[in-house]
Motif scaffolding. Structure first.
Motif, PDB file in Angstrom:
ATOM      1  N   GLN A 161       0.746  -1.205   0.023  1.00 19.54           N
ATOM      2  CA  GLN A 161      -0.010   0.054   0.080  1.00 19.54           C
ATOM      3  C   GLN A 161       0.992   1.255   0.147  1.00 19.54           C
ATOM      4  N   ASN A 162       0.236   2.502  -0.495  1.00 10.30           N
ATOM      5  CA  ASN A 162       0.930   3.620  -0.537  1.00 10.30           C
ATOM      6  C   ASN A 162       2.358   3.649  -1.279  1.00 10.30           C
ATOM      7  N   PRO A 163       2.314   3.359  -2.620  1.00  7.34           N
ATOM      8  CA  PRO A 163       3.624   3.544  -3.002  1.00  7.34           C
ATOM      9  C   PRO A 163       3.874   4.798  -3.461  1.00  7.34           C
ATOM     10  N   PRO A 164       5.068   5.169  -4.023  1.00  8.89           N
ATOM     11  CA  PRO A 164       6.257   4.451  -4.371  1.00  8.89           C
ATOM     12  C   PRO A 164       6.866   3.888  -3.366  1.00  8.89           C
ATOM     13  N   HIS A 165       7.521   2.664  -3.588  1.00  7.99           N
ATOM     14  CA  HIS A 165       8.332   1.836  -2.599  1.00  7.99           C
ATOM     15  C   HIS A 165       9.802   1.619  -3.308  1.00  7.99           C
ATOM     16  N   GLU A 198      11.058  -7.405  -0.898  1.00  5.18           N
ATOM     17  CA  GLU A 198      10.624  -7.817   0.530  1.00  5.18           C
ATOM     18  C   GLU A 198       9.176  -8.169   0.167  1.00  5.18           C
ATOM     19  N   ILE A 199       8.353  -7.277  -0.372  1.00  6.16           N
ATOM     20  CA  ILE A 199       6.901  -7.541  -0.764  1.00  6.16           C
ATOM     21  C   ILE A 199       6.968  -8.946  -1.563  1.00  6.16           C
ATOM     22  N   GLY A 200       7.819  -8.908  -2.589  1.00  4.51           N
ATOM     23  CA  GLY A 200       7.745 -10.086  -3.544  1.00  4.51           C
ATOM     24  C   GLY A 200       7.893 -11.508  -2.713  1.00  4.51           C
ATOM     25  N   ASN A 201       9.000 -11.466  -1.666  1.00  2.63           N
ATOM     26  CA  ASN A 201       9.363 -12.640  -0.798  1.00  2.63           C
ATOM     27  C   ASN A 201       8.068 -12.906  -0.098  1.00  2.63           C
ATOM     28  N   LEU A 202       7.394 -12.183   0.466  1.00  2.00           N
ATOM     29  CA  LEU A 202       6.043 -12.272   1.171  1.00  2.00           C
ATOM     30  C   LEU A 202       5.162 -13.085   0.376  1.00  2.00           C
ATOM     31  N   TRP A 203       4.880 -12.601  -0.897  1.00  2.00           N
ATOM     32  CA  TRP A 203       4.045 -13.520  -1.666  1.00  2.00           C
ATOM     33  C   TRP A 203       4.459 -14.741  -2.166  1.00  2.00           C
ATOM     34  N   MET A 204       5.928 -14.843  -2.155  1.00  3.10           N
ATOM     35  CA  MET A 204       6.255 -16.244  -2.626  1.00  3.10           C
ATOM     36  C   MET A 204       6.246 -17.110  -1.392  1.00  3.10           C
TER      37      MET A 204
END
Length: 214
Positions: free
Chosen positions: A175-179, A186-192
């Motif tokens: 939420q609330n990009p940009p990042h 890290e977000i991608g790792n959480l999805w994985m």
């Protein structure tokens, strides 16, 4: 003789019930014998009296009656325990079918096992004990299958819950990009992490379809 056949060679609870009636009738007739009818040795006592019943024979008959009365008492107690065990087992099965959560299922399985334990405690020499021993084998087999399925469902449910937690954490973090690149990584790792949990659910598991949708 009728009581002995029904009580000592019983094949159903009805035999015990009828045998109890015959035992009471036999005891009633034995108690009604007059004293003069008893003698210490058998002898012919005239045309109208026939052979007398010896005192030893009378005592033996009373002992046989007493043994059958004791056996009937044991059989009735065993049958009561069998009825209670089967009622408890039926209630546990219904409880399992109506369970809405894994915890409810585990509680029902515990009640199921307790009912089987009750049936296992019925004395084997009794008719109810012999009937219970045959049924318990099937009850245990059913319980093992149910318990195994419950454990598997609980495992898949835990994996799905864990995947949802990782997914929620990833969605919240996005939420609330940009990042930054590191934050997106890290977000991608959480999805994985979430996906990996769902991949651990096998095809033959009841939670597989839900895992694929997620």
């Amino acid at each position: 003789e009728q009581a002995d056949q029904l009580v000592n060679q019983a094949t159903s609870p009805e035999d015990i019930t009828l045998g109890e009636q015959k035992v009471k009738q036999a005891a009633k007739h034995l108690d009604a014998l007059p004293v003069w009818f008893l003698d210490y040795s058998p002898r012919y006592a005239g045309f109208w009296r026939g052979y007398q019943f010896t005192l030893d024979e009378f005592r033996q008959a009373r002992q046989n009656i007493g043994r059958m009365e004791a056996k009937i008492f044991q059989e009735k107690n065993a049958q009561t325990q069998l009825d209670k065990g089967e009622q408890a087992l039926s209630a546990a099965k219904q409880q399992y079918q109506q369970a809405k959560t894994t915890a409810d299922q585990r509680q029902a399985i515990g009640s199921w096992q307790a009912a089987i334990d009750l049936l296992d405690q019925i004395p084997n020499p009794t008719l109810a004990g012999r009937l219970a021993a045959t049924k318990v084998l099937a009850y245990k087999r059913d319980l093992e299958q149910i318990a195994g399925a419950t454990v598997t469902n609980a495992r898949s449910g835990n994996l799905i819950d864990a995947a949802k937690l990782f997914g929620k954490s990833a969605a919240d973090s996005a939420q609330n990009p940009p990042h930054s690149v590191d934050e997106w990584t890290e977000i991608g790792n959480l999805w994985m992490q979430a996906i990996d949990r769902l991949k651990d659910i096998p095809v033959d598991d009841s939670g597989y379809a839900e895992a694929q949708v997620l």
